[in-house]
Design an enzyme around this catalytic site. Structure first.
Site, PDB file in Angstrom:
ATOM      1  N   ASP A   1     -14.518   5.482  20.284  1.00 19.91           N
ATOM      2  CA  ASP A   1     -14.650   6.919  20.003  1.00 19.91           C
ATOM      3  C   ASP A   1     -13.299   7.612  20.034  1.00 19.91           C
ATOM      4  O   ASP A   1     -12.317   7.106  20.584  1.00 19.91           O
ATOM      5  CB  ASP A   1     -15.603   7.574  21.004  1.00 19.91           C
ATOM      6  CG  ASP A   1     -15.150   7.442  22.449  1.00 19.91           C
ATOM      7  OD1 ASP A   1     -14.644   6.364  22.817  1.00 19.91           O
ATOM      8  OD2 ASP A   1     -15.309   8.409  23.217  1.00 19.91           O
TER       9      ASP A   1
ATOM     10  N   GLU B   1     -15.870   6.512  25.661  1.00 21.55           N
ATOM     11  CA  GLU B   1     -14.860   6.537  26.723  1.00 21.55           C
ATOM     12  C   GLU B   1     -14.387   7.948  26.999  1.00 21.55           C
ATOM     13  O   GLU B   1     -14.162   8.337  28.161  1.00 21.55           O
ATOM     14  CB  GLU B   1     -13.675   5.649  26.316  1.00 21.55           C
ATOM     15  CG  GLU B   1     -12.612   5.463  27.385  1.00 21.55           C
ATOM     16  CD  GLU B   1     -11.485   6.486  27.329  1.00 21.55           C
ATOM     17  OE1 GLU B   1     -10.640   6.482  28.249  1.00 21.55           O
ATOM     18  OE2 GLU B   1     -11.438   7.302  26.372  1.00 21.55           O
TER      19      GLU B   1
END
Length: 487
Positions: free
Chosen positions: A80, A147
């Protein structure tokens, strides 16, 4: 291919993979499309490819001939990216690709985050999987989900999913530095509840806009003393309420818990006869902010415009409690590490303040490499907002990563770097959170290290990655894989 096309850069395979990643929308929590992309990538190479229940992707590649007796390596990154854009830009991170282009010695994007954090590290791991001429031990590419919003992929990792002996995290952001430790963190989720009250007859509504701040990563950039849009806005609001009969209708400051807030917007009401005074007051504050942050912020814009009357106001007692608590809330660096006085030990980022007509949400991210200091600062934040009558929850805590200066992979990578470049890399502890701390709780015997190219201003629309250091990062990675210790 035009001169700004990043695919012309070297190393070609890495930049091609990074370009491909910019085509796939991948803000945090949008993991299906990028997860499927990575899964198909692994399978297209004929490699064992797995996805766990929460969406983490694992691709295994056997050792090249002659490297079977070396320790197995996990190349680790997250899929991400942080979705940040300037308010004047039309960009939908859910659907639009990133406009990555060359700007002198850097690759950057047009008024949005670039996603070099952690797209460059991920692209490097993908390139190792594709390679046919790089000697390496058995490789696992392990890519986590979400994350940036809480390290949920690392938290959700199941035992025995990884088989490697050494984990190389590629999510740090200064070439020539090897990271062996990081701070832990905890979120402060604060809530004020209210019922709107009527606007005084004869009052008019004004929108106050604070824009142009640099923002940045609340771990990597917190020591730079950049302006926090929420702190500045509420500093103004306190005086406006006290001296100009202003009332607060709504607030919208910051957007992500781990990004220093760059913009804040407030709608206030004032008596009609006081409008010109407020306009002048805003100009005075703009001049004050510019003067105070000279040399740090160079594009501060603080403006006011008349808008339609809102549906109602935040009750005065809630308004005052909110203003006082935001003003009192600690923000920025709380303490540096005494033994390493340039490294931040403990900090808070007053990241988000938003109202929606019935709720005001405040979010902080508290970080420290010392657990007791993290708890102390979290308690301070909790106390400030509890005294103001808000509901406070301290959630999402994650551990720091304790340095191991006897790490075999650390010693090997120091030796490789010295042989290759003639200088010793810096051994560092980063104030930002790395997944190594959490992964180490699942795999306590795994030897871990983190490194990466030079990335500046991550988590902001000014994010950029230095082209020359990407080549150096890649060369160092390749040389490291060729020199992994024996089993």
């Amino acid at each position: 291919m035009n001169a700004n096309d990043i695919r012309q850069l070297e190393p070609a395979a890495l930049w091609q993979n990074f370009y491909n990643l910019t085509r796939v929308p991948r803000p945090s929590h949008k993991k299906e499309e990028i997860g499927l992309f990575l899964e198909n990538f692994g399978k297209s190479l004929g490699l064992e490819t797995l996805r766990d229940e929460i969406g983490n992707v694992l691709v295994r590649k056997p050792a090249t001939p002659g490297m079977e007796n070396r320790k197995a390596v996990v190349l680790q990154a997250h899929m991400d990216m942080v979705p940040q854009k300037n308010s004047n830009v039309t960009h939908d991170f859910q659907t639009d690709p990133i406009d990555a282009h060359i700007d002198g010695e850097w690759v950057t994007a047009s008024d949005t985050t670039l996603g070099a954090d952690n797209g460059i590290g991920l692209a490097a791991a993908m390139s190792v999987l594709q390679s046919k001429d790089i000697p390496h031990p058995a490789i696992e590419m392990f890519v986590t989900v979400d994350e940036e919003t809480g390290m949920f992929g690392a938290f959700g990792l199941q035992p025995n999913f990884l088989k490697g002996d050494i984990l190389i995290n590629m999510d740090s952001e200064d070439e020539g530095e090897l990271y062996v430790g990081c701070a832990g963190g905890i979120d402060g989720d604060i809530t004020f509840r209210y019922t709107e009250v009527e606007i005084e007859e004869g009052d008019v509504a004004l929108k106050i806009s604070l824009t142009g701040l640099k923002g940045g990563h609340s771990g990597v950039d917190i020591h730079l003393q950049r302006a926090n849009a929420n702190k500045l806005m509420f500093r103004f609001l306190k005086d406006a309420v006290s001296d100009y009969e202003a009332r607060l209708a709504s607030i919208d400051g910051g957007s992500l818990r781990n990004a220093i807030p760059r913009e804040a917007f407030a709608v206030i009401t004032v008596p009609e006869e006081g409008v010109e005074d407020i306009i002048e007051f805003v100009k005075e504050y703009e001049e004050l902010f510019i003067e105070e942050f000279k040399g740090v912020e160079d594009k501060i814009s603080f403006t006011v415009e008349q808008v339609e009357l809102p549906t109602g106001l935040i009750p005065e007692v809630v308004q005052d409690d909110l203003i006082n608590s935001i003003t009192a809330c600690p923000n920025g660096v709380a303490r540096f590490i005494p033994e390493l006085p340039t490294v931040v030990e403990t900090s808070n980022n007053l990241a988000i303040v938003k109202s929606d007509g019935s709720t005001i949400t405040v979010r902080c991210l508290i970080r420290s490499s010392v657990e007791s200091r993290k708890e102390e600062l979290a308690s301070m934040v909790e106390s400030v907002f509890s005294l103001a009558g808000a509901k406070v929850a301290l959630v999402g805590g994650y551990p720091g990563w304790k340095p191991n200066l006897e790490s075999p992979i650390l010693k090997e990578m120091i030796k490789v770097y010295e042989n290759k470049y003639g200088i010793t890399p810096k051994i560092m502890i980063i104030h930002a959170g790395l997944e190594c701390g959490i992964l180490g709780t699942h795999y306590p015997k795994m030897d871990m290290i983190s490194f990466g190219p030079t990335i500046r201003y991550p988590h902001s629309p000014d994010e950029k990655v230095n082209i020359a250091t990407v080549q150096k990062f890649w060369d160092f990675l390749v040389a490291t894989l060729e020199n992994i210790p024996l089993k």
